[in-house]
Design a protein around this motif. Structure first.
Motif, PDB file in Angstrom:
ATOM      1  N   GLU A 265      -5.985  20.312 -10.316  1.00 51.68           N
ATOM      2  CA  GLU A 265      -5.415  19.059  -9.820  1.00 51.68           C
ATOM      3  C   GLU A 265      -4.701  19.285  -8.493  1.00 51.68           C
ATOM      4  O   GLU A 265      -4.746  18.430  -7.596  1.00 51.68           O
ATOM      5  N   GLU A 266      -4.065  20.449  -8.340  1.00 52.26           N
ATOM      6  CA  GLU A 266      -3.385  20.756  -7.082  1.00 52.26           C
ATOM      7  C   GLU A 266      -4.384  20.794  -5.932  1.00 52.26           C
ATOM      8  O   GLU A 266      -4.144  20.221  -4.856  1.00 52.26           O
ATOM      9  N   LYS A 267      -5.527  21.460  -6.139  1.00 53.89           N
ATOM     10  CA  LYS A 267      -6.560  21.519  -5.104  1.00 53.89           C
ATOM     11  C   LYS A 267      -7.133  20.128  -4.836  1.00 53.89           C
ATOM     12  O   LYS A 267      -7.448  19.777  -3.692  1.00 53.89           O
ATOM     13  N   ALA A 268      -7.270  19.335  -5.893  1.00 53.88           N
ATOM     14  CA  ALA A 268      -7.797  17.979  -5.728  1.00 53.88           C
ATOM     15  C   ALA A 268      -6.845  17.130  -4.894  1.00 53.88           C
ATOM     16  O   ALA A 268      -7.280  16.345  -4.039  1.00 53.88           O
ATOM     17  N   ASN A 269      -5.547  17.278  -5.150  1.00 53.02           N
ATOM     18  CA  ASN A 269      -4.565  16.544  -4.346  1.00 53.02           C
ATOM     19  C   ASN A 269      -4.636  16.953  -2.879  1.00 53.02           C
ATOM     20  O   ASN A 269      -4.566  16.109  -1.977  1.00 53.02           O
ATOM     21  N   GLU A 270      -4.770  18.242  -2.626  1.00 53.51           N
ATOM     22  CA  GLU A 270      -4.901  18.715  -1.248  1.00 53.51           C
ATOM     23  C   GLU A 270      -6.133  18.117  -0.584  1.00 53.51           C
ATOM     24  O   GLU A 270      -6.097  17.719   0.587  1.00 53.51           O
ATOM     25  N   ALA A 271      -7.229  18.044  -1.342  1.00 47.93           N
ATOM     26  CA  ALA A 271      -8.459  17.452  -0.811  1.00 47.93           C
ATOM     27  C   ALA A 271      -8.273  15.963  -0.536  1.00 47.93           C
ATOM     28  O   ALA A 271      -8.768  15.436   0.467  1.00 47.93           O
ATOM     29  N   LEU A 272      -7.538  15.287  -1.418  1.00 44.46           N
ATOM     30  CA  LEU A 272      -7.280  13.860  -1.238  1.00 44.46           C
ATOM     31  C   LEU A 272      -6.510  13.607   0.051  1.00 44.46           C
ATOM     32  O   LEU A 272      -6.847  12.699   0.821  1.00 44.46           O
ATOM     33  N   PHE A 273      -5.483  14.403   0.289  1.00 44.17           N
ATOM     34  CA  PHE A 273      -4.678  14.218   1.504  1.00 44.17           C
ATOM     35  C   PHE A 273      -5.489  14.552   2.761  1.00 44.17           C
ATOM     36  O   PHE A 273      -5.308  13.940   3.808  1.00 44.17           O
ATOM     37  N   GLN A 274      -6.397  15.515   2.642  1.00 43.47           N
ATOM     38  CA  GLN A 274      -7.207  15.899   3.793  1.00 43.47           C
ATOM     39  C   GLN A 274      -8.309  14.880   4.056  1.00 43.47           C
ATOM     40  O   GLN A 274      -8.566  14.516   5.207  1.00 43.47           O
ATOM     41  N   GLU A 275      -8.969  14.408   2.996  1.00 46.65           N
ATOM     42  CA  GLU A 275     -10.125  13.514   3.152  1.00 46.65           C
ATOM     43  C   GLU A 275      -9.706  12.053   3.327  1.00 46.65           C
ATOM     44  O   GLU A 275     -10.391  11.295   4.014  1.00 46.65           O
ATOM     45  N   VAL A 276      -8.601  11.646   2.691  1.00 47.60           N
ATOM     46  CA  VAL A 276      -8.160  10.247   2.740  1.00 47.60           C
ATOM     47  C   VAL A 276      -6.807  10.138   3.437  1.00 47.60           C
ATOM     48  O   VAL A 276      -6.671   9.500   4.477  1.00 47.60           O
ATOM     49  N   GLY A 277      -5.785  10.740   2.842  1.00 48.46           N
ATOM     50  CA  GLY A 277      -4.456  10.752   3.449  1.00 48.46           C
ATOM     51  C   GLY A 277      -3.572   9.597   3.028  1.00 48.46           C
ATOM     52  O   GLY A 277      -4.039   8.579   2.516  1.00 48.46           O
ATOM     53  N   LEU A 278      -2.271   9.761   3.240  1.00 44.66           N
ATOM     54  CA  LEU A 278      -1.289   8.726   2.947  1.00 44.66           C
ATOM     55  C   LEU A 278      -0.928   7.975   4.224  1.00 44.66           C
ATOM     56  O   LEU A 278      -0.999   8.519   5.322  1.00 44.66           O
ATOM     57  N   GLU A 279      -0.530   6.722   4.052  1.00 47.04           N
ATOM     58  CA  GLU A 279      -0.141   5.888   5.186  1.00 47.04           C
ATOM     59  C   GLU A 279       1.149   5.155   4.845  1.00 47.04           C
ATOM     60  O   GLU A 279       1.317   4.662   3.726  1.00 47.04           O
ATOM     61  N   LEU A 280       2.064   5.076   5.812  1.00 39.54           N
ATOM     62  CA  LEU A 280       3.298   4.319   5.651  1.00 39.54           C
ATOM     63  C   LEU A 280       2.985   2.835   5.835  1.00 39.54           C
ATOM     64  O   LEU A 280       2.401   2.433   6.842  1.00 39.54           O
ATOM     65  N   GLN A 281       3.361   2.013   4.849  1.00 37.20           N
ATOM     66  CA  GLN A 281       3.108   0.571   4.902  1.00 37.20           C
ATOM     67  C   GLN A 281       4.334  -0.184   4.416  1.00 37.20           C
ATOM     68  O   GLN A 281       5.163   0.348   3.671  1.00 37.20           O
ATOM     69  N   TYR A 282       4.434  -1.440   4.856  1.00 34.82           N
ATOM     70  CA  TYR A 282       5.381  -2.357   4.230  1.00 34.82           C
ATOM     71  C   TYR A 282       4.699  -2.984   3.018  1.00 34.82           C
ATOM     72  O   TYR A 282       3.541  -3.399   3.082  1.00 34.82           O
ATOM     73  N   LYS A 283       5.427  -3.038   1.918  1.00 30.28           N
ATOM     74  CA  LYS A 283       4.917  -3.627   0.689  1.00 30.28           C
ATOM     75  C   LYS A 283       5.922  -4.645   0.175  1.00 30.28           C
ATOM     76  O   LYS A 283       7.137  -4.479   0.345  1.00 30.28           O
ATOM     77  N   GLU A 284       5.423  -5.669  -0.488  1.00 28.09           N
ATOM     78  CA  GLU A 284       6.310  -6.696  -1.023  1.00 28.09           C
ATOM     79  C   GLU A 284       6.602  -6.432  -2.490  1.00 28.09           C
ATOM     80  O   GLU A 284       5.718  -6.062  -3.264  1.00 28.09           O
ATOM     81  N   VAL A 285       7.844  -6.601  -2.864  1.00 25.22           N
ATOM     82  CA  VAL A 285       8.277  -6.385  -4.242  1.00 25.22           C
ATOM     83  C   VAL A 285       8.999  -7.637  -4.713  1.00 25.22           C
ATOM     84  O   VAL A 285       9.933  -8.119  -4.057  1.00 25.22           O
ATOM     85  N   TYR A 286       8.561  -8.167  -5.845  1.00 20.97           N
ATOM     86  CA  TYR A 286       9.180  -9.354  -6.432  1.00 20.97           C
ATOM     87  C   TYR A 286      10.079  -8.960  -7.595  1.00 20.97           C
ATOM     88  O   TYR A 286       9.829  -7.944  -8.262  1.00 20.97           O
ATOM     89  N   PRO A 287      11.093  -9.743  -7.874  1.00 17.46           N
ATOM     90  CA  PRO A 287      11.922  -9.480  -9.061  1.00 17.46           C
ATOM     91  C   PRO A 287      11.078  -9.512 -10.326  1.00 17.46           C
ATOM     92  O   PRO A 287      10.102 -10.264 -10.409  1.00 17.46           O
TER      93      PRO A 287
END
Length: 725
Positions: A484-506
């Motif tokens: 799973e650790e290697k898979a996570n590394e592959a995910l970040f390399q192939e796809v990656g994370l992005e900073l976004q604004y998200k809406e949250v409701y009560p």
């Protein structure tokens, strides 16, 4: 914010048309007049167009909808929705000339020119947002599209907010803006983005608090059921992410209560299999075919299937009141080795006059007699109230599954994420039904494509729906899968994370309609969109949802065409997906027949995609030729995939693709434009002459060289000239 926006819009109107805006009021002639003037200050409306108007309200927003059309209701029309502060919400323009079918051609307006037109339009109709949007790159353009499409995402503090956007379509031949949509939420407060955790910290938090899950998935590839292990995110990317300030897991929005609804998965399957649909996978059998299959496969009879359904205490059919209404013997749409009896029972009004409407459906494996699914329609009365809560429903369902499928109960696991977890709203009644999902476990990992979906009636305290999918198939070994650790590394390399604004409701709202509630904006790291989130469990490479390797769509950048006489034509074609795989075009290499057709087929059917000619396998080549033979572009006798193609034959196939073969074959009417007529196939004199007349070919020094083997570059020039005619 609203006051500032109103001032900006008012200033714009003063500059463009000196129009006073006092708000558009319902039933107010002056309000309608102001709306028309405001709209016409932003867009052009022909003076002879007639108009129809309507007024609406959404939350605290009033708007006018204006519809202009030509006198004949055919030549053209314009639709507008404009807000009471003068903001253009959407605009759509139709002209008959936009949809004239004169075959595939290159557009008269380039994509870059159209993009400039789109942005100038936004700048004109809504200048206050132009600095807060960013162009979102789309897929490769298609030759058959009438327009270019541009999507702009809202950006605040340098961070995207994907729930707000502006969409513009520009006609590719006239340069007219034909569509505009403004999706924007006013009054939102966006937190400071300068103090967020780093991407590296977010990745670490993602691995610890979200991460990936190893599962089996299945798909039909070339009519064969395929099961394969993949790593996928444990949580829905649109629902849960990493809080960019704290590094904790954060949930966006809230879940809705679902009242009296059947599981969508089960309903979709029931609709396909009971109604006889099924994406071409289901096969209805005639009585003679049923008899043949029964003799060969030793299927149970219809009478046996009906008896199994009626004798099931779990289903509980009233044998006196319920008649067998219809039945179908069909193959499973996703696993053609499985055959099922699909039985529908309906209420007998002669016996039960008080029952308004009731039916039941039962699906039974025709080989084993096992009940695969059932659904019982039991209408609710207004005064019916739930007896069981979610915990009682869960316990009852687990007991039901243990009794109904004892051999499979130990092989499944309740999927909490995919089961109903309703939020109990203040002063709200308990839901009348609950849905639960049990996933099959194979080699100690889930197989969500197999298992049970169960709907529990909390009023009558019984299961009213059960759906099972269970394949008799070999599962690939998990030996050699990455961690799973290697898979996570592959995910970040192939796809990656992005900073976004998200809406949250009560989470404790007493309403289901959020239109009047402003969400709290949160900064979160989530996976970037645009690519699948499936990772090959053995390699970590991205897979499509059918398990095939994912290939990113991008315009090739060939390294061997700079300075070549066909450089311009090759690059132009590649923008529309007409070209070869890889970084080399090899322009001076002779082209094979199958390669030529892989290019030519894109101008025959812009949406046909046989794969680029260098990488087509035998089955893809065969499929392409079958298509071409059906379209009478080539005959079976002319088929020779590996042969190099002659110049005169290349033109012959092109003229056939243009549906001019019959005209080109007329003898004695064509004045051949080249000196080497004696070397040319007499049957192709007309084809070559037509191509010359349409400026598709030019020849060289008065010669055509009909028997010469054409190169890849020459093929590109021919197709370019056809599209540029």
């Amino acid at each position: 914010m609203k006051k500032l926006l109103a001032v900006l819009v008012a200033m714009l109107m003063l500059v463009t048309a000196i129009i006073p805006l006092q708000g558009f009021a319902a039933g107010d002639d002056k309000g309608l007049e102001d709306a028309i003037k405001a709209a016409k200050s932003l867009i052009e409306v022909p003076e002879d167009y007639k108009i129809i108007s309507s007024f609406g309200n959404e939350g605290d927003m009033d708007y006018w909808e204006l519809y202009w059309s030509s006198k004949d209701d055919y030549t053209g029309s314009i639709s507008v929705r404009i807000r009471n502060d003068g903001t253009l919400l959407w605009y759509d323009q139709y002209k008959r000339e936009y949809y004239q079918d004169d075959g595939l051609k290159f557009p008269k307006v380039s994509r870059d020119e159209a993009k400039t037109i789109a942005e100038n339009f936004i700048r004109k109709v809504n200048p206050s947002v132009i600095d807060n949007i960013k162009y979102y790159e789309v897929d490769q353009i298609q030759l058959g599209d009438n327009s270019y499409y541009f999507n702009y995402i809202r950006i605040e503090n340098g961070v995207p907010y994907y729930n707000n956007s502006i969409y513009v379509a520009v006609n590719r031949n006239t340069g007219d803006v034909v569509s505009y949509n403004y999706y924007w939420t006013e009054g939102l407060e966006f937190p400071d983005a300068s103090i967020v955790i780093s991407v590296e910290e977010a990745q670490k938090a993602y691995m610890e608090k979200m991460g990936l899950e190893l599962i089996y998935q299945s798909s039909n590839v070339k009519d064969e059921l395929k099961v394969f292990p993949t790593y996928i995110p444990k949580y829905n990317n649109n629902s849960i992410g990493i809080d960019a300030l704290t590094g904790e897991r954060i949930e966006f929005g809230t879940r809705y209560i679902i009242y009296n609804t059947v599981s969508q998965v089960a309903m979709d399957q029931a609709t396909k299999e009971m109604a006889g649909a099924g994406d071409g996978g289901e096969i209805r059998l005639s009585p003679e075919e049923e008899k043949e299959v029964r003799e060969i496969s030793k299927l149970i009879s219809l009478e046996e299937a009906e008896k199994i359904a009626r004798n099931s205490s779990e289903i509980g059919l009233d044998n006196e009141k319920m008649n067998l209404d219809r039945y179908i013997l069909s193959r499973s749409w996703n696993n053609k080795d499985d055959l099922f009896w699909n039985l529908t029972f309906r209420n007998n009004p002669d016996v039960d006059e008080d029952e308004i409407y009731r039916y039941a459906s039962v699906k039974i494996n025709a080989k084993t007699g096992e009940i695969a699914s059932f659904y019982i329609s039991v209408p609710y009365n207004e005064n019916d109230k739930a007896v069981d809560d979610s915990e009682a429903a869960k316990a009852a369902v687990e007991e039901f599954v243990k009794k109904f499928k004892p051999d499979k109960y130990q092989l499944v696991e309740l999927d909490e994420e995919e089961s109903d977890q309703p939020i109990i709203l203040k002063s709200a009644e308990l839901p009348k039904s609950y849905s639960f999902r049990f996933n099959r476990i194979v080699n100690e990992i889930p197989f969500p494509g197999n298992g049970f979906t169960v709907r529990y009636d909390a009023v009558r305290q019984k299961v009213t729906e059960f759906y099972m999918e269970w394949y008799d198939i070999d599962f690939p070994s998990l030996d050699g899968v990455i961690s799973e650790e290697k898979a996570n590394e592959a995910l970040f390399q192939e796809v990656g994370l992005e900073l976004q604004y998200k809406e949250v409701y009560p989470k404790d709202l007493e309403i289901r309609d959020y239109s009047d509630i402003k969400p709290e904006m949160k900064l979160a790291y989530v996976l970037k969109s645009g690519k699948p989130y499936n990772l090959d469990a053995y390699t970590g490479k991205i897979l499509n949802y059918d398990g095939t390797p994912y290939k990113e769509t991008k315009i090739p950048e060939y390294t061997d065409i700079e300075g070549h006489y066909a450089e311009k034509q090759i690059n132009m074609l590649s923008e529309y997906g007409i070209g070869f795989e890889g970084s080399e075009f090899r322009p001076n290499q002779q082209i094979k027949q199958k390669e030529y057709f892989a290019l030519l087929i894109k101008i025959i059917n812009n949406y046909y995609s046989p794969g680029l000619s260098d990488v087509m396998d035998g089955e893809e080549v065969e499929k392409m030729y079958n298509y071409l033979i059906r379209k009478k572009i080539i005959t079976a006798e002319e088929k020779d995939p590996e042969a190099f193609i002659k110049r005169e034959d290349a033109i012959k196939y092109l003229i056939r693709a243009m549906k001019l073969d019959e005209v080109a074959s007329i003898k004695g009417i064509y004045n051949f434009p080249f000196k080497d007529v004696e070397e040319t196939n007499p049957d192709l004199i007309g084809h070559i002459t037509l191509a010359y007349g349409m400026k598709i070919i030019n020849g060289f020094d008065g010669y055509f060289n009909p028997k010469g083997e054409i190169t890849r570059a020459e093929s590109a020039v021919i197709i370019y000239n056809y599209l540029n005619r």
